[in-house]
Every structure is written in C-alpha cells, then in structure tokens.
Design an enzyme around this catalytic site. Structure first.
Site: not given
Lengths: 276, 230
Positions: A154, A157, A160, A184
């Site tokens: 994502d 995120c 990430c 998400r």
C-alpha cells in the site's frame, strides 16, 4: 478460524467483555464470490471404491448440506472413506455419504507434514501465479534471481515504505520483489488512486519509488490497470495488512522483514522443502 | 473383539505419534470410522493405523450438530466440578431450585455487573447462580485482585455482591488464601474467551450479558430454537 465451511462457529455475544478483539472472518466473502464457478474438479485415487453414481450422490449431498458453499474440488485422502472438499482456501473432510464433515486440517503424524497446509500454500501459489507476469511491478536483481517473493503493498503504509527503502539490498541478496497492490482503504480512495497512477506511469518502477520515497508521484490514472484485481486477490487470500510477503511456495509472512531476515526465511524454506 | 484389537493398536501407535494424548482419550468415532482423540478442549480424528490426524470439529451436516462439542461440553463440566467447593453461590432456597448455572465473571467487567443486576430475578425464577472467576487480563490485573477480595472477607457472597454493584467490600483485606488462580487456570484450560460466560447444565455455553427472561426461557426450553428441535 480459517475454516468456515459451515457457519457454525460460536461467536462471542455482543455484550461480552473480551480479552482481545474477536477475530474477523474475512473469507466468507471470498467463498461467496466463487459461487458463480460451477465446475467441481474431482481427483480420486484409482483404488477408490467410489463409482460414478456414488460420486454423484456425494456431490448432491454436499450441495444440499452445505448450501451456498461453492465446492471447487473433491479429492481422495489417506483417510478410508473420507474425502477432501475444497472451497477456495477452505478445506474440510467429508464422509462418503456427505453427511459428516470434519472441519480442520489434515496432518501426517509420521512425516510431520501438514498436508492441508501444503495444499493451501499450493492454492495460494497458483492464485498468485495466475495474477501473473505483466500484472505486477517487479524489482529484480541484475543476475538471475535466486528467489522471487510477491509483496502486497500500500503506497500509504509506513512499513511498506521501510521495505522499499531496502529494495536494492533485497535485490543484492538475489531476491526479486514482485509488487501487487493492496490499498487497504479500498476502492475509490486516495491510496487506490495512487496505485493506479503508478501503474499508468511510463516507468512504473521509478513512479512507485517516487510515490513511496520521493515525496509522492502524481500522474494520470485512467489507463487500464489491475489494481482492482489485486485488491480482490488480496481479499481472497485473506490478507489483513501490508506489507504481506508471499514466499515462492505460497507461504504468507505478514509484515516487514529486513533483507537479512527474509534471506534467512527463504533459505530455511528451501531446506524444509528438500531436494527436488 | 476385532474392534478392541484395533483400538489397542491405535492406542499403541498414538503413544508414539501423539504422546500428549492419554490412551483412554482415544475412542472410536462411529460416524467416520476414524478414532477420536482428545487432549482437553483440543479434539481430532485419526486413521485406524494411527498415522493421519485431522484436527478439528466433527459436524453432522444433517442435524447441524457439532458432535465434537459434546466432548467439549463434558470436559467443561468435569473441569468446573473440581471448582464446585469454591464457587460463590447466589441461590433461592434449596427446595425452590429448578436450574443451576455457572457463570465465569470478571469483577472488572461491565457486562458482568449488568448480568448481576438480574440475579435476584433469576433466583426468583428458581435459578441458582454459581460464580467462578475469569479475570481476563490475568494474574496481575485489577479483576484478579477484586476476585481475591471476595474471598478475603467473612461472607464471600456479600463481598462479591457489593463489588458487582460497584461498591467496596467492607472488612475485606488482601492477602488471603483464595482459589482465584485455580479458577483462572481452569478458565484458560477450557478456553473461556470472554466474560460473562454462562455454562448451562449440559455444559453448553452462552457468552455475554443475557437478559434474565431470555435465560429463564432458554433453561425452561421455551425458546424458538429449542422448539425446533424434537
């Protein structure tokens, strides 16, 4: 709580004090999505004393007893008179007359192999493969990769981003990282649009890196893109957060792993899988 | 007799393959032709050769009955029976008791207090309530301490009653000998997942605050659900 073939799980009452949050059951939706697939694949061992009529009766009985569950596979098992049924990533074991269901995982106590789990990983692997080449944004080492992992990501995120900061190091360790998108927040959200914009860029790798680490990327998002398919796949795989790292054998490692950690995990898995 | 020989053989094999299963916890499962094995709340089904195990619940899809639950219900009842002497009881006079329920509570749980408000109504209807403790945040929690406080007074019921009404129990002082750690261990062993958890006479459970009238109806078999069973 993974096996939801029969909706018989006792849930906590609403007015109860819980030591932790009750687990959500995300896979029912995936099973429902599969309802439109009519064909049931059947794999029976040659030794199986089940003729075509008995098989038809078993299928009819399952359809009657588990309405709304789209069975996509029936298989022989090492359990005498018991058949494995599969609906997506859910597995169960039914008696030949279709009346009794054991909702759980099959294990070989002698070899220590978790047979259902091996099967489940195989299914995940197939699902990830069919999402396929050309439908992902891949960062590969210059030399041929030793391992390819699939990472649901994502753009919004933190972990990430952290993973992506080390992307060159993963590559240096011989790991190719194949990104799929799991915004998400869902469709029609900022994170979803950002994924689409990156996909539509002329240089997808550069755009994704810019979006994650370079203060953002903006561009057109009106090209044909697989972000929605990725999102559906994530739901079917039961992913609940990002990054979600899938190893080559279909095993899910939830959350960020440093390049060192990931190499160790990959090496262990290769050992466990044995030669061949 | 052939069955007995097979059972013996499975037990022998499992002593090696699943040593945590006591041999008397290996039984034939008529429905499947497999052998049911049990270790507390964990139940599974193994092949007659003792090699393959499916760990999970056996369900009769025709009757929608979870057959495995019967075993768990019995295990729950056996476990609770060992705590019987230290349960804190709120009951009508002996001759008026028609039903007896056990309730795992955490004194530090809102819904447990709600349920307790209706205990007089339950008693009135001939239902005895036996409290057991599941301080859900563990040994070093407020709920654990409050449960111990109930035992650290002359009159356990009175002290618990005061606390479930949000008051401080008078004349109750820690530390004292209490069975709360034992209750907690039992609760974890039988996998209590929240409070209040009500255990009915057959070992089946209900979670959460349940209005007194609903509970009375369930116990008297006056519910729509039980009406559908024959």
């Amino acid at each position: 709580m993974r096996n939801n073939l029969a909706p018989l799980i006792i849930a906590l009452g609403l007015g109860a004090c819980s030591p932790q949050m009750p687990e959500s059951q995300g896979e029912d939706a995936a099973a429902a999505d599969k309802r439109s697939q009519p064909a049931v694949k059947v794999d029976l061992a040659d030794s199986e004393p089940l003729d075509a009529d008995q098989l038809a009766a078993l299928q009819a009985s399952i359809a009657e007893n588990l309405p709304g569950v789209a069975i996509d596979h029936i298989r022989s098992t090492p359990l005498p008179g018991i058949f494995e049924i599969q609906a997506g990533l859910n597995f169960g074991y039914v008696s030949a007359d279709g009346r009794y269901l054991i909702e759980g995982d099959l294990n070989d106590l002698e070899s220590g192999v978790a047979l259902t789990d091996v099967r489940r990983r195989g299914v995940r692997h197939e699902m990830l493969e069919s999402a396929g080449a050309g439908q992902s944004i891949t960062y590969a080492p210059k030399e041929p990769a030793k391992y390819t992992v699939t990472v649901f990501t994502d753009i919004d995120c933190g972990y990430c981003r952290k993973l992506h900061e080390h992307i060159a190091e993963y590559n240096d360790e011989g790991i190719a990282v194949r990104y799929l998108f799991f915004p998400r927040s869902g469709p029609n959200t900022e994170s979803f649009y950002k994924a689409e914009q990156v996909w539509c860029a002329a240089d997808q790798q550069a755009a994704l890196t810019k979006a994650k680490l370079g203060g953002g990327y903006s561009g057109k998002k009106d090209c044909s893109n697989p972000v929605m398919q990725h999102l559906q796949l994530a739901a079917e795989l039961g992913i609940r957060g990002t990054p979600a790292i899938f190893l080559p054998d279909g095993e899910l490692i939830p959350g960020y792993q440093t390049p060192d950690q990931l190499v160790k995990i990959l090496e262990q898995h290769q050992l466990a899988a044995g030669p061949g | 007799m052939a069955d007995d020989a097979e059972l013996d053989a499975v037990r022998k094999k499992l002593a090696k393959n699943l040593p945590e299963i006591a041999s008397e916890q290996v039984r034939r499962s008529e429905a499947t032709g497999l052998y049911e094995v049990q270790n507390g709340m964990a139940i599974g089904y193994v092949t007659p050769d003792g090699r393959y195990l499916v760990q999970g619940d056996l369900i009769d899809l025709k009757s929608r009955e979870v057959i495995t639950d019967k075993r768990r219900n019995q295990y729950r009842l056996d476990s609770i029976a060992r705590l019987e002497d230290s349960a804190i009881e709120f009951a009508p006079p002996q001759e008026k008791i028609r039903h007896r329920i056990h309730v795992f509570v955490d004194v530090d749980c809102e819904y447990c207090r709600d349920l307790h408000q209706e205990v007089p109504e339950l008693n009135q209807a001939g239902i005895a309530v036996e409290y057991l403790f599941y301080p859900r945040r563990g040994e070093n929690s407020k709920g654990f301490e409050l449960a111990e406080l109930a035992y650290c007074s002359e009159d356990h019921s009175q002290a618990l009653n005061q606390m479930l009404n949000g008051k401080k129990p008078k004349g109750s002082k820690l530390p004292c000998d209490s069975p709360v750690a034992e209750h907690l261990a039992t609760a974890l062993d039988i996998e209590v997942r929240g409070t209040p958890m009500i255990v009915l006479a057959d070992g089946s459970i209900m979670y959460g605050y349940v209005p007194a009238q609903t509970l009375i109806d369930v116990l008297d078999g006056n519910t729509a659900e039980s009406a559908q069973q024959d």
